[in-house]
Design an enzyme around this catalytic site. Structure first.
Site, mmCIF file in Angstrom:
data_model
loop_
_atom_site.group_PDB
_atom_site.id
_atom_site.type_symbol
_atom_site.label_atom_id
_atom_site.label_comp_id
_atom_site.label_asym_id
_atom_site.label_seq_id
_atom_site.Cartn_x
_atom_site.Cartn_y
_atom_site.Cartn_z
ATOM 1 N N ASN A 251 -10.131 -40.340 -12.146
ATOM 2 C CA ASN A 251 -10.565 -39.495 -11.359
ATOM 3 C C ASN A 251 -12.040 -39.550 -11.467
ATOM 4 O O ASN A 251 -12.841 -39.632 -10.203
ATOM 5 C CB ASN A 251 -10.182 -38.030 -11.841
ATOM 6 C CG ASN A 251 -8.848 -37.731 -11.403
ATOM 7 O OD1 ASN A 251 -8.332 -38.525 -10.688
ATOM 8 N ND2 ASN A 251 -8.394 -36.408 -11.679
ATOM 9 N N TYR B 258 7.381 -33.259 -19.387
ATOM 10 C CA TYR B 258 7.019 -34.267 -20.268
ATOM 11 C C TYR B 258 6.725 -33.953 -21.591
ATOM 12 O O TYR B 258 7.401 -34.757 -22.401
ATOM 13 C CB TYR B 258 5.506 -34.632 -19.836
ATOM 14 C CG TYR B 258 4.780 -36.052 -20.288
ATOM 15 C CD1 TYR B 258 5.566 -37.119 -20.114
ATOM 16 C CD2 TYR B 258 3.764 -35.913 -20.937
ATOM 17 C CE1 TYR B 258 4.852 -38.486 -20.674
ATOM 18 C CE2 TYR B 258 3.176 -36.883 -21.662
ATOM 19 C CZ TYR B 258 3.613 -38.192 -21.660
ATOM 20 O OH TYR B 258 3.341 -39.367 -22.056
#
Length: 325
Positions: free
Chosen positions: A208, A163
Site C-alpha cells: 500500500n 483466517y
C-alpha cells in the site's frame, strides 16, 4: 516420540536431493520456496488454484526440468500420483485481509480440508509435513513480544476470524496427525513478510505505502499510527524454513523480524526512500486490527541458529526498485 526433540543438522542446501510438494506454489512465499529448492537441486511439485497466487509465478519455473505444476484446489484433494514424496509443504491460503475477507469460506476450507488433505498425502508417502501458520494465531496480543507459548487473544467471529481460526485449526489438526499417526511435522508462525513477487493489490501496508508513494498519493494510516508491526524480508524467511526442515522439532516456531516499528515510523521510512513530501492520510482502524506485533524469536535462535540478517531499508530498497522497473 518427543514433540520437543532438538537435533540441529545442516540446511537443505547440503542434503540429498528431495522431492517436495508445495501447495500455494504460485503465491508470494510459495514461489520463493520453489526457486530456492530448485536451486538447491531438489525436485518440486507445485500446486495452486490461483485464488490468490499469480500465474506469472508459475511461468518463472515452467520450463525447469525438475519442476511440475498441478492446477488444483487442495481443499478438495491433492491429485498427485507420482513418485514418493519427501515433504508436503502447505502454504496455500489467501494471506492478506482484503483477500481472505473476499474469500472467507475458501480461506476456512483451505485451512481445514486443505490441511487435512496435505497431512493425508504426507502420511501415505511417509513424508514430512510442513505447515505455514501465522502470527495471526496470536490475534490482538495481550503479551508482548509474542512467544510460541502464548495462546493468543482472537475474536472467533470477527471479520478476520476466517483466517485466524483457519490457521489455529490447521495447527491443531497438524499436531493431531503427529501425535496419533506419527507424521513428521513442522509448524512455523510467519510474521509480516515482504519482498519481490508480492501482488500489487496485496492490500497490506508494505505494498500500500509503496504504491501510494510512487503514484503521488497520500499514505493511508489507520487509527493513530502507533500500532506496531515487524517486517521480515522473504530471503530471511526462506532461510529459516530451510533450516527448520532439517531439525527434529514438532512444535510451532516463530519466524519473524523482532525489529518493531510503529506504522507512522514505517510510513516515514517509505517517505524517505520514495517521496519525502508525501502526505499522511488517517482513516478509521479496521475491526480487530492488532495493536502490536513483535515476535519472540528466542526459540529459532537456539534451535536453528537463525535470525533475520536483512535490514528494513535494504529490503525495501530491493522491492521499490522492482516496482519502479
Amino acid at each position: 516420540m518427543t514433540e520437543s526433540t532438538q537435533q540441529p543438522v545442516p540446511s537443505t542446501a547440503t542434503s540429498e536431493p528431495l522431492r517436495i510438494l508445495i501447495t500455494g506454489s504460485a503465491g508470494f512465499i510459495g514461489s520463493h520456496l520453489v526457486e530456492r529448492f530448485l536451486n538447491e537441486g531438489h525436485t518440486v511439485i507445485g500446486v495452486d488454484n490461483y485464488i490468490s497466487g499469480q500465474r506469472s509465478n508459475t511461468e518463472l519455473f515452467q520450463e525447469h526440468p525438475r519442476f511440475t505444476f498441478i492446477e488444483a484446489d487442495v481443499s478438495y484433494g491433492i491429485p498427485y500420483e507420482g513418485e514418493k514424496l519427501d515433504w508436503v509443504m502447505h502454504f496455500a491460503s489467501p494471506a492478506s485481509p482484503p483477500h481472505y475477507q473476499q474469500f472467507p469460506v475458501e480461506t476456512l476450507m483451505v485451512g481445514a480440508q486443505g490441511t487435512q488433505n496435505g497431512l493425508e498425502l504426507a502420511h501415505a508417502h511417509g513424508a514430512g509435513f510442513f505447515l505455514a501458520s501465522t502470527s495471526e494465531v496470536y490475534g490482538d496480543p495481550l503479551v508482548h513480544p509474542q512467544p510460541e507459548t502464548y495462546w493468543g487473544n482472537v475474536n472467533p467471529i470477527g471479520v478476520r476470524s476466517c483466517y485466524d481460526e483457519a490457521k489455529r485449526y490447521a495447527e491443531a489438526i497438524t499436531m493431531a496427525y503427529h501425535r496419533s499417526r506419527g507424521v513428521n511435522i513442522r509448524i512455523i508462525r510467519i510474521f509480516n513478510t515482504y519482498g519481490p513477487r508480492m501482488r500489487p493489490d496485496d492490500g497490506r501496508v508494505v505494498t500500500n505505502f509503496i504504491h501510494q508513494s510512487l503514484s503521488g498519493k497520500g499514505l493511508t494510516v489507520y487509527g493513530d499510527g502507533y500500532q506496531t508491526r515487524s517486517f521480515q524480508y522473504i530471503d530471511d524467511l526462506a532461510e529459516g524454513i530451510s533450516r527448520l526442515m532439517r531439525v527434529a522439532y514438532h512444535l510451532p516456531v516463530n519466524l519473524g523480524n523482532p525489529d518493531e516499528y510503529t506504522i507512522m515510523q514505517f510510513a516515514q521510512e517509505i517517505k524517505d526512500l520514495i517521496d519525502p513530501k508525501a502526505e499522511i492520510i488517517f482513516n478509521d482502524m479496521p475491526q480487530d486490527d492488532p495493536k502490536q506485533r513483535k515476535p519472540d524469536i528466542s526459540l529459532a535462535k537456539n534451535l536453528i541458529d537463525w535470525q533475520p540478517t536483512i535490514s528494513l531499508s535494504s529490503g525495501l530498497g530491493n522491492v521499490i526498485k522492482l516496482f519502479i522497473d
